[in-house]
Design a protein around this motif. Sequence first.
Motif, PDB file in Angstrom:
ATOM      1  N   ILE A   1       6.380  14.371 -24.428  1.00  0.00           N
ATOM      2  CA  ILE A   1       5.180  13.823 -23.803  1.00  0.00           C
ATOM      3  C   ILE A   1       5.301  12.313 -23.677  1.00  0.00           C
ATOM      4  O   ILE A   1       4.922  11.724 -22.660  1.00  0.00           O
ATOM      5  N   GLY A   2       5.886  11.677 -24.702  1.00  0.00           N
ATOM      6  CA  GLY A   2       6.077  10.233 -24.659  1.00  0.00           C
ATOM      7  C   GLY A   2       6.937   9.819 -23.476  1.00  0.00           C
ATOM      8  O   GLY A   2       6.604   8.874 -22.744  1.00  0.00           O
ATOM      9  N   VAL A   3       8.041  10.541 -23.268  1.00  0.00           N
ATOM     10  CA  VAL A   3       8.915  10.244 -22.125  1.00  0.00           C
ATOM     11  C   VAL A   3       8.132  10.404 -20.821  1.00  0.00           C
ATOM     12  O   VAL A   3       8.207   9.570 -19.920  1.00  0.00           O
ATOM     13  N   GLY A   4       7.339  11.493 -20.768  1.00  0.00           N
ATOM     14  CA  GLY A   4       6.537  11.733 -19.570  1.00  0.00           C
ATOM     15  C   GLY A   4       5.554  10.600 -19.319  1.00  0.00           C
ATOM     16  O   GLY A   4       5.423  10.121 -18.194  1.00  0.00           O
ATOM     17  N   TYR A   5       4.881  10.148 -20.380  1.00  0.00           N
ATOM     18  CA  TYR A   5       3.922   9.057 -20.244  1.00  0.00           C
ATOM     19  C   TYR A   5       4.626   7.794 -19.785  1.00  0.00           C
ATOM     20  O   TYR A   5       4.133   7.073 -18.918  1.00  0.00           O
ATOM     21  N   TYR A   6       5.797   7.521 -20.374  1.00  0.00           N
ATOM     22  CA  TYR A   6       6.546   6.330 -19.996  1.00  0.00           C
ATOM     23  C   TYR A   6       6.865   6.376 -18.499  1.00  0.00           C
ATOM     24  O   TYR A   6       6.699   5.402 -17.782  1.00  0.00           O
TER      25      TYR A   6
ATOM     26  N   ILE B   1       5.847   4.132 -12.999  1.00  0.00           N
ATOM     27  CA  ILE B   1       6.137   4.870 -11.783  1.00  0.00           C
ATOM     28  C   ILE B   1       6.632   3.935 -10.675  1.00  0.00           C
ATOM     29  O   ILE B   1       7.435   4.326  -9.825  1.00  0.00           O
ATOM     30  N   ALA B   2       6.182   2.673 -10.721  1.00  0.00           N
ATOM     31  CA  ALA B   2       6.578   1.750  -9.669  1.00  0.00           C
ATOM     32  C   ALA B   2       8.087   1.535  -9.680  1.00  0.00           C
ATOM     33  O   ALA B   2       8.710   1.370  -8.627  1.00  0.00           O
ATOM     34  N   LYS B   3       8.680   1.563 -10.874  1.00  0.00           N
ATOM     35  CA  LYS B   3      10.124   1.359 -10.981  1.00  0.00           C
ATOM     36  C   LYS B   3      10.884   2.655 -10.714  1.00  0.00           C
ATOM     37  O   LYS B   3      11.875   2.692 -10.015  1.00  0.00           O
ATOM     38  N   LEU B   4      10.389   3.739 -11.336  1.00  0.00           N
ATOM     39  CA  LEU B   4      11.157   4.989 -11.305  1.00  0.00           C
ATOM     40  C   LEU B   4      10.940   5.772 -10.013  1.00  0.00           C
ATOM     41  O   LEU B   4      11.759   6.612  -9.660  1.00  0.00           O
ATOM     42  N   MET B   5       9.833   5.527  -9.354  1.00  0.00           N
ATOM     43  CA  MET B   5       9.506   6.217  -8.098  1.00  0.00           C
ATOM     44  C   MET B   5       9.532   7.737  -8.248  1.00  0.00           C
ATOM     45  O   MET B   5       9.037   8.258  -9.214  1.00  0.00           O
ATOM     46  N   GLN B   6      10.107   8.418  -7.284  1.00  0.00           N
ATOM     47  CA  GLN B   6      10.058   9.886  -7.260  1.00  0.00           C
ATOM     48  C   GLN B   6      10.700  10.500  -8.500  1.00  0.00           C
ATOM     49  O   GLN B   6      10.249  11.509  -9.015  1.00  0.00           O
TER      50      GLN B   6
ATOM     51  N   SER C   1      -1.822   3.099 -10.037  1.00  0.00           N
ATOM     52  CA  SER C   1      -2.154   1.676 -10.079  1.00  0.00           C
ATOM     53  C   SER C   1      -1.472   0.898  -8.958  1.00  0.00           C
ATOM     54  O   SER C   1      -1.891  -0.184  -8.612  1.00  0.00           O
ATOM     55  N   PHE C   2      -0.431   1.473  -8.368  1.00  0.00           N
ATOM     56  CA  PHE C   2       0.228   0.739  -7.287  1.00  0.00           C
ATOM     57  C   PHE C   2      -0.538   0.850  -5.975  1.00  0.00           C
ATOM     58  O   PHE C   2      -0.341   0.062  -5.066  1.00  0.00           O
ATOM     59  N   ILE C   3      -1.438   1.804  -5.892  1.00  0.00           N
ATOM     60  CA  ILE C   3      -2.157   1.968  -4.623  1.00  0.00           C
ATOM     61  C   ILE C   3      -3.661   1.790  -4.775  1.00  0.00           C
ATOM     62  O   ILE C   3      -4.349   1.394  -3.850  1.00  0.00           O
ATOM     63  N   ILE C   4      -4.173   2.061  -5.987  1.00  0.00           N
ATOM     64  CA  ILE C   4      -5.605   1.863  -6.215  1.00  0.00           C
ATOM     65  C   ILE C   4      -5.785   0.555  -6.976  1.00  0.00           C
ATOM     66  O   ILE C   4      -5.036   0.265  -7.910  1.00  0.00           O
ATOM     67  N   ILE C   5      -6.762  -0.239  -6.559  1.00  0.00           N
ATOM     68  CA  ILE C   5      -6.897  -1.573  -7.139  1.00  0.00           C
ATOM     69  C   ILE C   5      -7.161  -1.510  -8.635  1.00  0.00           C
ATOM     70  O   ILE C   5      -6.477  -2.112  -9.434  1.00  0.00           O
ATOM     71  N   GLU C   6      -8.158  -0.734  -9.037  1.00  0.00           N
ATOM     72  CA  GLU C   6      -8.432  -0.581 -10.472  1.00  0.00           C
ATOM     73  C   GLU C   6      -8.665   0.901 -10.738  1.00  0.00           C
ATOM     74  O   GLU C   6      -9.790   1.380 -10.638  1.00  0.00           O
TER      75      GLU C   6
END
Lengths: 254, 613
Positions: free
Chosen positions: B211-216, B221-226, B572-577
């Motif tokens: 779960i920790g890996v998944g959360y990370y 997500i901005a770095k790892l993308m798909q 967070s990359f597409i929604i402001i807050e």
Amino acid sequence: MKQPVLQVNNLHKTYGKKGENLFSALNHVSFDMNQGEFVGIMGPSGAGKTTLLNVISTLDKASEGTIQIAGTNITEMKQGQLADFRSKQLGFIFQDFNLLENLTIYENIALPLSLQGVSTKKIKPAVSKVAVKLGIEGILEKYPVTISGGQKQRAAAARALVHEPAMILADEPTGALDSKNANSLMETIAQLNENHDVSIMLVTHDPLSASYCRRIMFIQDGKLYKEIHRDGSRMAFHQEILNVLAEFAAPEME
Amino acid sequence: MLFKLSRASMRKSFKDYLVLLFGLTMSIAIFYMFQTLAQNKVFLESNAMIGSIVFIFHVGTFILAAITIFYIFYATSFMLSMRQKELGMYMMLGAKKHKVTQLMFFETFFIGIISLAAGIVIGIGMSKGIAGLFMWQLDFSGEGFEAFYLSSMITTVIFYVILFFLTSIVNAAKIAGKSVLDLLHADRKQDTVKAKGSWTIVGVLFAILLIGVGYYAMINIAKLMQFGVIIAAITITLGTYLIFISLLPYVVKKLKGIRTLNEKGINSFTLAQLRFRMMNLTRVLGTVAMLVALGLGAMTAGIAFYHNVEKQAGMIYANDLAIHQPSDADKQIIEQLNTEEENFYHYKVDDDGVYFLKNDLIDHPPLFKAFNPESMELPKSERVTEPLSKDKYVLGDMPDEWFSVVNNELNAGYYMFGDREISIVDQENFEKIKGSKEIVVVAKLDDFTAALPQLEKLEAGQLTLAESLTGETPEITGSKYSNYLAFKGIASGTIFMGLFLGIAFLMMMASVLMFKLLSSANADAQRYSMLRKIGVRKSLLAKSIYRELFLLFLFPALVGLVHVIVGMQMFSFIIIEPYTKIWIPVGIFLLIYGVYYILTVQMYKRIVLPKEI
């Protein structure tokens, strides 16, 4: 003279609605049972044995008449009170054991005490004591599926006894047991009655089991038909029971 | 002959089969609903704000398939438990083992196919109903969406036929592997609970690691993308199931181990109820937790996009409205609005230009937002502080702050005034200009979204005004409201998807829990009637039910909620807050879940509690 533990007065039970198929399962039955007595109820199928037991055990309501157990009139009690009464004053042994299969034998036996809010400190010695009486101290941590029928019925008897009820009600306790286990169970029940002064009411149609009782009431078609007392040996009493049962069948033989 | 017997017995215990059919049908219907969106590329790509939306739906399909596999195996094992006693009886009466095995196979498969047909029909109906409802609510045309979508249907059929084929084989194999006696006494067996301390710790550590890996992966997500989405989907699904498989038996065992707790009242029974079929329970709770996470996640994302629309619309506007030359009707509307601040500015307009009166602007300096495209922060409202020293400014040489005020807050731009030059002039120059003297009302409202209906009316007035000033009807006026409409148009597809899927997943969650309870109700009813016989008050039995079900509902909701809260980072990359007003979807969920809990308890009580004489 001992105190009466059970007083049944003019008990009447009908099933069905008025006007249609009215059926009297119990027809104005009256009798007493004293503290420390071991009473058997016998009779052919459909005579009203189970109805009598259900009404006495407060699982069913009487249509007429009164029942007093240990001085309390149970015919006037409400559902919640009846439940409390059952859990304190009565112990049950059923033909099909009725153990909870998801609890260990220990937990099954401890359940009536837990329900009465007895503290954990007192539960353990009480369970051990009754387990020793019934010779099942070695299987307390097992689950019901893993033990034999005889052991299950002993466990059920232990559960019926653990909270020291005023009276034990046993409905065909040997019905699902082989003869060896049946005799050994009846032996134990008789000892409980003699040595520990436990009042027991036993419903059965097995003459051999019934021969352990001190007194037997025969019912037929919802009425008390005959009552016999054991004076001599168990063998003689067994024979006497067989004779009465033969009388039941006799009218049809003629 | 055997088939005839089996048909007769199936008809006899129709109610139990109905429960099974209901559970399977719901799962199929929702799988299909999901697929109607997932496979409709045209709809997704033209309506979503997220570029890789098709890919995200692929991952969603994967998670849903994994959950479904767990669930279907669990549901069909209920079929096995229902049938094995009778099949044992057939064998006792001389039926050959391979016949009975065959029978089990075909029965399972048959039930599967029936529910498949029913599921697709219901799925089409639900897609249509739910989609229609949200489209209407969101005022979203949803072009391209089709409730009856052939390729989704084919996928659903293939997936479930394979799945039912496999589960039928498993059921048949289980029958084949058991002796007659095992079958006859099967209903009395309990799961052996292996809850050895050391393995539990390994299991829990591994689950937490996954779960920790998944959360990370979700947070970064901005770095790892798909790649990150794939990692998160796999690790979190596995981790969630693992945490229930390893931790739950251990916790219940520990609780039961506490003598003072276990031997108090009816606790020993309540806990035993939880422990008795632990294997089934871990599968159910894992599935429910994942469905809560997916459903609540989709809903939260949808609602976050919704709130985002206002934020985006207000990004460059400090004030909510700027009404030029208000009519009497306009003035009345403005008067009724709850304003935090309201200012009037005079200007003159002729054929060549628009001239704002400097004194007005200096006397009541307006709020504005300094929008800096490089900063990730939301611009805050500030008051203009730059002095206006010259007598006259044209748009090109105004100080930055004033440029932004005229353009945005006063909404003096091309849409309203066409090619006219916009300028700020002092009193002396203002008097010299021939042209009509006009006014613009600028106001900041305390709640923008609450005033939408009034803003719509005002906007209509401004459009007519713009038409009379420029000679043509502009598509937008450049006001905050028109900006809001434009963003909403873009976002409503995404909001729609979030809500649609959220409802679908939560419905499946409800049906899974319902199935778990109903499928065990018969066995439970016997236990409760027994307890009643030995003198347990009905109120106590009810209390036990409330507690047992509360724990069943609590664990998965907690796990699912944590997944969602961390998972919102992905947006967070597409929604402001992304966390703004997160309490709304969470609150809605808790309310629905709570009501569902109460209903379940009531229904379950009615089934399992013995009737009073």
